[in-house]
Design a protein around this motif. Structure first.
Motif, PDB file in Angstrom:
ATOM      1  N   ASP A 243       0.873  -1.091   0.020  1.00  0.00           N
ATOM      2  CA  ASP A 243       0.053  -0.191   0.007  1.00  0.00           C
ATOM      3  C   ASP A 243       0.918   1.218   0.071  1.00  0.00           C
ATOM      4  O   ASP A 243       0.597   2.145  -0.625  1.00  0.00           O
ATOM      5  CB  ASP A 243      -0.947  -0.003   1.122  1.00  0.00           C
ATOM      6  CG  ASP A 243      -1.826   1.220   1.330  1.00  0.00           C
ATOM      7  OD1 ASP A 243      -2.806   1.250   0.423  1.00  0.00           O
ATOM      8  OD2 ASP A 243      -1.660   2.072   2.082  1.00  0.00           O
ATOM      9  N   ALA A 244       1.950   1.164   0.635  1.00  0.00           N
ATOM     10  CA  ALA A 244       2.801   2.417   0.950  1.00  0.00           C
ATOM     11  C   ALA A 244       3.596   2.529  -0.623  1.00  0.00           C
ATOM     12  O   ALA A 244       3.894   3.749  -0.901  1.00  0.00           O
ATOM     13  CB  ALA A 244       3.860   2.115   1.967  1.00  0.00           C
ATOM     14  N   LEU A 246       2.434   1.838  -3.572  1.00  0.00           N
ATOM     15  CA  LEU A 246       1.345   2.460  -4.388  1.00  0.00           C
ATOM     16  C   LEU A 246       1.368   3.873  -4.273  1.00  0.00           C
ATOM     17  O   LEU A 246       1.082   4.709  -4.978  1.00  0.00           O
ATOM     18  CB  LEU A 246       0.244   1.554  -4.383  1.00  0.00           C
ATOM     19  CG  LEU A 246       0.141   0.190  -4.884  1.00  0.00           C
ATOM     20  CD1 LEU A 246      -0.997  -0.499  -4.449  1.00  0.00           C
ATOM     21  CD2 LEU A 246       0.441   0.005  -6.192  1.00  0.00           C
ATOM     22  N   ARG A 247       1.289   4.336  -2.889  1.00  0.00           N
ATOM     23  CA  ARG A 247       1.050   5.832  -2.357  1.00  0.00           C
ATOM     24  C   ARG A 247       2.500   6.527  -2.466  1.00  0.00           C
ATOM     25  O   ARG A 247       2.370   7.662  -2.113  1.00  0.00           O
ATOM     26  CB  ARG A 247       0.299   5.709  -1.234  1.00  0.00           C
ATOM     27  CG  ARG A 247      -0.951   4.995  -1.305  1.00  0.00           C
ATOM     28  CD  ARG A 247      -1.726   4.981   0.110  1.00  0.00           C
ATOM     29  NE  ARG A 247      -2.886   4.233  -0.101  1.00  0.00           N
ATOM     30  CZ  ARG A 247      -4.012   4.500  -0.504  1.00  0.00           C
ATOM     31  NH1 ARG A 247      -4.295   6.104  -0.847  1.00  0.00           N
ATOM     32  NH2 ARG A 247      -5.293   3.888  -0.734  1.00  0.00           N
ATOM     33  N   LYS A 248       3.455   5.644  -2.696  1.00  0.00           N
ATOM     34  CA  LYS A 248       4.982   6.253  -2.610  1.00  0.00           C
ATOM     35  C   LYS A 248       5.062   6.934  -1.172  1.00  0.00           C
ATOM     36  O   LYS A 248       5.810   8.053  -1.205  1.00  0.00           O
ATOM     37  CB  LYS A 248       5.000   7.361  -3.645  1.00  0.00           C
ATOM     38  CG  LYS A 248       4.959   6.937  -5.039  1.00  0.00           C
ATOM     39  CD  LYS A 248       4.941   7.973  -6.249  1.00  0.00           C
ATOM     40  CE  LYS A 248       5.179   7.148  -7.684  1.00  0.00           C
ATOM     41  NZ  LYS A 248       4.360   6.121  -8.053  1.00  0.00           N
ATOM     42  N   ASP A 249       4.816   6.391  -0.375  1.00  0.00           N
ATOM     43  CA  ASP A 249       4.977   6.620   1.105  1.00  0.00           C
ATOM     44  C   ASP A 249       6.267   5.877   1.771  1.00  0.00           C
ATOM     45  O   ASP A 249       6.292   4.559   1.483  1.00  0.00           O
ATOM     46  CB  ASP A 249       3.576   6.533   2.097  1.00  0.00           C
ATOM     47  CG  ASP A 249       2.548   7.231   1.451  1.00  0.00           C
ATOM     48  OD1 ASP A 249       2.839   8.309   1.268  1.00  0.00           O
ATOM     49  OD2 ASP A 249       1.450   6.957   1.794  1.00  0.00           O
ATOM     50  N   LYS A 250       7.046   6.533   2.499  1.00  0.00           N
ATOM     51  CA  LYS A 250       8.200   5.752   2.858  1.00  0.00           C
ATOM     52  C   LYS A 250       8.014   5.363   4.448  1.00  0.00           C
ATOM     53  O   LYS A 250       8.788   4.742   4.826  1.00  0.00           O
ATOM     54  CB  LYS A 250       9.378   6.473   2.847  1.00  0.00           C
ATOM     55  CG  LYS A 250       9.923   6.966   1.540  1.00  0.00           C
ATOM     56  CD  LYS A 250      10.542   5.677   0.863  1.00  0.00           C
ATOM     57  CE  LYS A 250      11.344   5.941  -0.536  1.00  0.00           C
ATOM     58  NZ  LYS A 250      11.928   4.859  -1.231  1.00  0.00           N
ATOM     59  N   ILE A 252       4.961   4.099   7.385  1.00  0.00           N
ATOM     60  CA  ILE A 252       3.819   3.425   7.311  1.00  0.00           C
ATOM     61  C   ILE A 252       3.033   3.914   8.786  1.00  0.00           C
ATOM     62  O   ILE A 252       3.825   3.608   9.815  1.00  0.00           O
ATOM     63  CB  ILE A 252       3.563   1.875   7.208  1.00  0.00           C
ATOM     64  CG1 ILE A 252       4.114   1.645   5.759  1.00  0.00           C
ATOM     65  CG2 ILE A 252       2.605   1.195   7.317  1.00  0.00           C
ATOM     66  CD1 ILE A 252       4.621   0.181   5.313  1.00  0.00           C
ATOM     67  N   HIS A 256      -2.352   3.636   7.216  1.00  0.00           N
ATOM     68  CA  HIS A 256      -2.057   2.388   6.335  1.00  0.00           C
ATOM     69  C   HIS A 256      -2.593   1.161   6.701  1.00  0.00           C
ATOM     70  O   HIS A 256      -3.214   0.262   5.855  1.00  0.00           O
ATOM     71  CB  HIS A 256      -0.639   2.550   6.032  1.00  0.00           C
ATOM     72  CG  HIS A 256       0.017   3.625   5.154  1.00  0.00           C
ATOM     73  ND1 HIS A 256       0.368   4.882   6.061  1.00  0.00           N
ATOM     74  CD2 HIS A 256       0.264   3.786   3.834  1.00  0.00           C
ATOM     75  CE1 HIS A 256       0.852   5.503   5.109  1.00  0.00           C
ATOM     76  NE2 HIS A 256       0.741   4.975   3.760  1.00  0.00           N
ATOM     77  N   ARG A 259      -6.385   0.546   6.816  1.00  0.00           N
ATOM     78  CA  ARG A 259      -6.891   0.734   5.356  1.00  0.00           C
ATOM     79  C   ARG A 259      -6.516  -0.745   5.051  1.00  0.00           C
ATOM     80  O   ARG A 259      -7.410  -1.353   4.085  1.00  0.00           O
ATOM     81  CB  ARG A 259      -5.881   1.616   4.445  1.00  0.00           C
ATOM     82  CG  ARG A 259      -6.619   1.762   2.961  1.00  0.00           C
ATOM     83  CD  ARG A 259      -6.029   2.748   2.043  1.00  0.00           C
ATOM     84  NE  ARG A 259      -4.748   3.235   2.255  1.00  0.00           N
ATOM     85  CZ  ARG A 259      -4.390   4.415   2.988  1.00  0.00           C
ATOM     86  NH1 ARG A 259      -5.125   5.311   3.431  1.00  0.00           N
ATOM     87  NH2 ARG A 259      -2.797   4.536   2.980  1.00  0.00           N
ATOM     88  N   GLU A 263      -9.435  -3.895   3.841  1.00  0.00           N
ATOM     89  CA  GLU A 263      -9.633  -4.741   2.578  1.00  0.00           C
ATOM     90  C   GLU A 263      -9.731  -6.190   3.034  1.00  0.00           C
ATOM     91  O   GLU A 263      -9.943  -7.012   2.216  1.00  0.00           O
ATOM     92  CB  GLU A 263      -8.222  -4.558   1.744  1.00  0.00           C
ATOM     93  CG  GLU A 263      -8.349  -2.883   1.172  1.00  0.00           C
ATOM     94  CD  GLU A 263      -6.972  -2.558   0.335  1.00  0.00           C
ATOM     95  OE1 GLU A 263      -6.067  -3.629   0.609  1.00  0.00           O
ATOM     96  OE2 GLU A 263      -7.099  -1.577   0.102  1.00  0.00           O
TER      97      GLU A 263
END
Length: 267
Positions: A243-244, A246-250, A252, A256, A259, A263
């Motif tokens: 998920d990180a 895909l969202r370009k987050d370094k 978490i 996150h 979310r 799912e």
């Protein structure tokens, strides 16, 4: 994808991790120590635990530590295992074609185990995984393995590995002769909150991470969902990492985790 995005040497939270890189909680170390004791004393024992708590990992750790010059490791895992198939599979481990009749295959196995012990100075280490699924007939057959000429000396170590219901089954009166001969019974529990945090941090460190990736709140949310079961922790952490990416987050955080957990519930 995960490895390249974060710039790591390897992908964390997979089953491919080498045993030398395993995270060793106190309870896990106790489990491996009990397994080693069963092997060294050539005894029968039982290890139980919830699905995904690390039983198979402990067995893998044990196997890697055994001296091949002193021990012959044999692993059996079959929910529908029958006595004849049991001996056939063990004989195949020795590379010997099994006799057709169960009684003959049993004698073959008995002879091989004693020959291994007396003439080759090796101990047979038999691991029966998913033992909670064994039939009554199969458990009674295991009683035989604890019985032949073993009051004076045992030529093998027999390790029964299964889910918690195995303990309940073995408490039945009909299986009392087995439990009376068990030197060790151990239950592997899930990780504590702090151990879960340490587990996640260790996995990331082994992967090559040099800075925190999961916030404390994220790790606590993972623990609340997984109850410290390592396989579940792996699943949630992997989903959160994807998920990180895909969202370009370094980093978490708990958002996150919430979310990806939502799912999971939808699946």
């Amino acid at each position: 994808m995960i490895r390249s995005f974060f710039g790591w040497d390897r992908t964390p939270f997979t089953r491919e991790i080498e045993t030398r890189h395993l995270h060793r909680s106190q309870r896990f170390e106790e489990c491996v120590a009990r397994l080693q004791y069963m092997v060294m004393t050539r005894s029968i024992g039982c290890v139980t635990g919830e699905i995904g708590c690390g039983k198979s990992t402990a067995i893998r750790c044990l196997k890697d530590q055994l001296d091949a010059n002193k021990y012959r490791f044999m692993y059996v895992s079959d929910a529908n295992l029958k006595p004849r198939d049991f001996y056939r599979e063990l004989l195949h481990h020795f590379g010997l074609p099994p006799k057709f009749l169960r009684s003959e295959a049993k004698r073959q196995f008995q002879h091989l185990v004693w020959d291994l012990y007396e003439n080759q100075q090796k101990v047979a280490v038999i691991v029966v995984d998913e033992a909670h699924l064994l039939s009554g007939d199969m458990l009674q057959e295991i009683r035989f393995l604890t019985n032949f000429q073993m009051d004076s000396v045992s030529p093998l170590a027999l390790l029964l590995i299964g889910q918690p219901e195995l303990q309940a089954t073995l408490q039945l009166r009909v299986f009392k002769p087995i439990t009376q001969r068990m030197n060790v019974r151990f239950h592997l529990e899930g990780l504590s909150l702090q151990e879960s945090r340490d587990y996640i941090s260790h996995q990331l460190e082994v992967a090559g991470s040099t800075h925190p990736v999961f916030t404390t709140e994220a790790m606590d949310a993972i623990y609340a969902h997984t109850r410290g079961i390592s396989r579940e922790i792996n699943n949630v952490c992997t989903a959160a990492l994807l998920d990180a990416v895909l969202r370009k987050d370094k980093l978490i955080d708990a958002i996150h985790v919430t979310r990806v957990l939502s799912e999971f519930k939808e699946q």
